[in-house]
Motif scaffolding. Structure first.
Motif, short mmCIF file in Angstrom:
data_model
loop_
_atom_site.label_atom_id
_atom_site.label_comp_id
_atom_site.label_asym_id
_atom_site.label_seq_id
_atom_site.Cartn_x
_atom_site.Cartn_y
_atom_site.Cartn_z
N ASP A 60 32.88 39.59 39.90
CA ASP A 60 31.93 39.24 40.96
C ASP A 60 32.02 40.24 42.11
OD1 ASP A 60 30.13 37.23 42.41
OD2 ASP A 60 31.87 37.31 43.76
N PHE A 61 33.26 40.57 42.51
CA PHE A 61 33.44 41.56 43.57
C PHE A 61 32.96 42.93 43.11
CE2 PHE A 61 36.09 44.93 45.45
CZ PHE A 61 35.75 44.78 46.79
N TYR A 62 33.36 43.33 41.90
CA TYR A 62 33.06 44.67 41.41
C TYR A 62 31.55 44.90 41.27
CZ TYR A 62 33.14 48.82 38.42
OH TYR A 62 32.95 50.07 37.89
N THR A 63 30.84 43.92 40.72
CA THR A 63 29.40 44.11 40.54
C THR A 63 28.66 44.11 41.88
OG1 THR A 63 29.20 41.73 40.07
CG2 THR A 63 29.32 43.20 38.19
N LYS A 64 29.15 43.36 42.84
CA LYS A 64 28.54 43.40 44.18
C LYS A 64 28.88 44.70 44.90
CE LYS A 64 28.15 38.41 44.77
NZ LYS A 64 28.74 37.17 45.32
N GLN A 65 30.08 45.20 44.68
CA GLN A 65 30.48 46.51 45.22
C GLN A 65 29.52 47.59 44.70
OE1 GLN A 65 34.50 47.62 43.92
NE2 GLN A 65 33.64 49.50 43.06
#
Length: 309
Positions: A191-196
């Protein structure tokens, strides 16, 4: 606006547009497949003025793998070199950016460098924060500060599309969790990585980020330190050795500019002590780099003697 690059940039952009027909937009992330493959745009920032080519330099696009440069800087600021590089290596790889093969053959099973997907996932898992919202706020603040643009945000549609199609990154993450490289919850990390990766910028934003990295991490206009100079140096080194996926060696020979690409078609360039470059061209070559952007950087490096070698 007086621009010493203006006429040259127009000519160069027109020259490289022909190559867009040889590339394809990234279609394995559904939201990215909607980009116009014929688009080419560029900005150059010299600390005083910003110069634009023909092309829509205000076109928004997502950072994608360019974000790996910024999360690496943030993780190093959070933890220092020893901890970060206990989780990820410093060596280039000849494999595709999303390959799992080296993880299987390496002992210990840590990614070779922070610019491939496995390495970026390991680095992203180190960002400090009590929640993904807090971590993303810190990363967004860094991007906004480096670019001087407080309006930069996340493209939620692209983030959702990436999360839903992140099967390979999910596999990489579970493999690393099995071997103790990643300790966090995999879905939270993704979730963090794809939003990053879905942080949205334009060419001018990228050029200013490149300028800050080129100038030891200084704010592009106010000249205070945003990223410590030694971390900015480390980041630029990875951009040279690993920044253009498994085309990095040839790119270093042909162009010789610290640069990082993303599958949205963006490229950031940081010429040490000189200019920052932001490019957008969503038609990609077989290695995932902007095909017109690579040609454009080669022309710029030759015309203005920008190679660091």
């Amino acid at each position: 606006m007086v621009c010493r690059y203006g006429d040259d940039l127009r000519s160069m952009v027109n020259q490289v547009k022909q190559y867009t027909k040889e590339g394809n937009v990234a279609n394995y992330i559904p939201a990215l497949s909607l980009a116009d493959p014929a688009d080419v745009a560029v900005s150059i920032y010299d600390g005083k003025d910003t110069c634009f080519s023909e092309g829509n330099h205000y076109q928004l696009f997502t950072l994608q793998s360019i974000s790996k440069v910024l999360t690496l800087a943030l993780a190093l600021m959070d933890h220092g070199r020893e901890i970060v590089f206990s989780k990820v290596g410093m060596e280039p790889t000849g494999d595709p950016f999303n390959s799992i093969s080296k993880l299987e053959s390496n002992i210990p099973s840590k990614p070779l460098n922070p610019m491939i997907n496995a390495g970026a996932l390991a680095v992203s898992s180190l960002i400090k924060g009590n929640s993904n919202e807090g971590k993303l706020k810190r990363l967004l603040n860094l991007v906004r500060e480096l670019s001087g643009n407080n309006q930069i945000n996340i493209n939620k549609e692209v983030a959702k599309s990436e999360f839903e199609s992140a099967n390979l990154n999910r596999a990489l993450s579970y493999f690393m969790k099995q071997h103790g490289i990643i300790t966090s919850d995999v879905d939270e990390l993704l979730d963090f990585y794809t939003k990053q990766c879905a942080i949205e910028v334009n060419c001018e934003d990228l050029a200013k980020i490149g300028y800050a990295l080129a100038h030891q991490g200084e704010h592009p206009s106010d000249k205070y330190s945003v990223i410590p100079a030694e971390i900015a140096r480390l980041v630029k080194t990875f951009m040279v050795t690993c920044g253009m996926y498994n085309a990095s060696g040839e790119f270093a020979i042909r162009v010789g500019i610290p640069a990082k690409s993303g599958v949205s078609g963006g490229i950031v360039g940081a010429v040490p002590g000189s200019i920052g470059i932001g490019i957008y061209g969503p038609a990609l070559d077989e290695k995932g780099n902007s095909i017109a952007g690579m040609k454009l950087l080669e022309l710029l490096a030759s015309r203005y003697h920008l190679s660091i070698f």
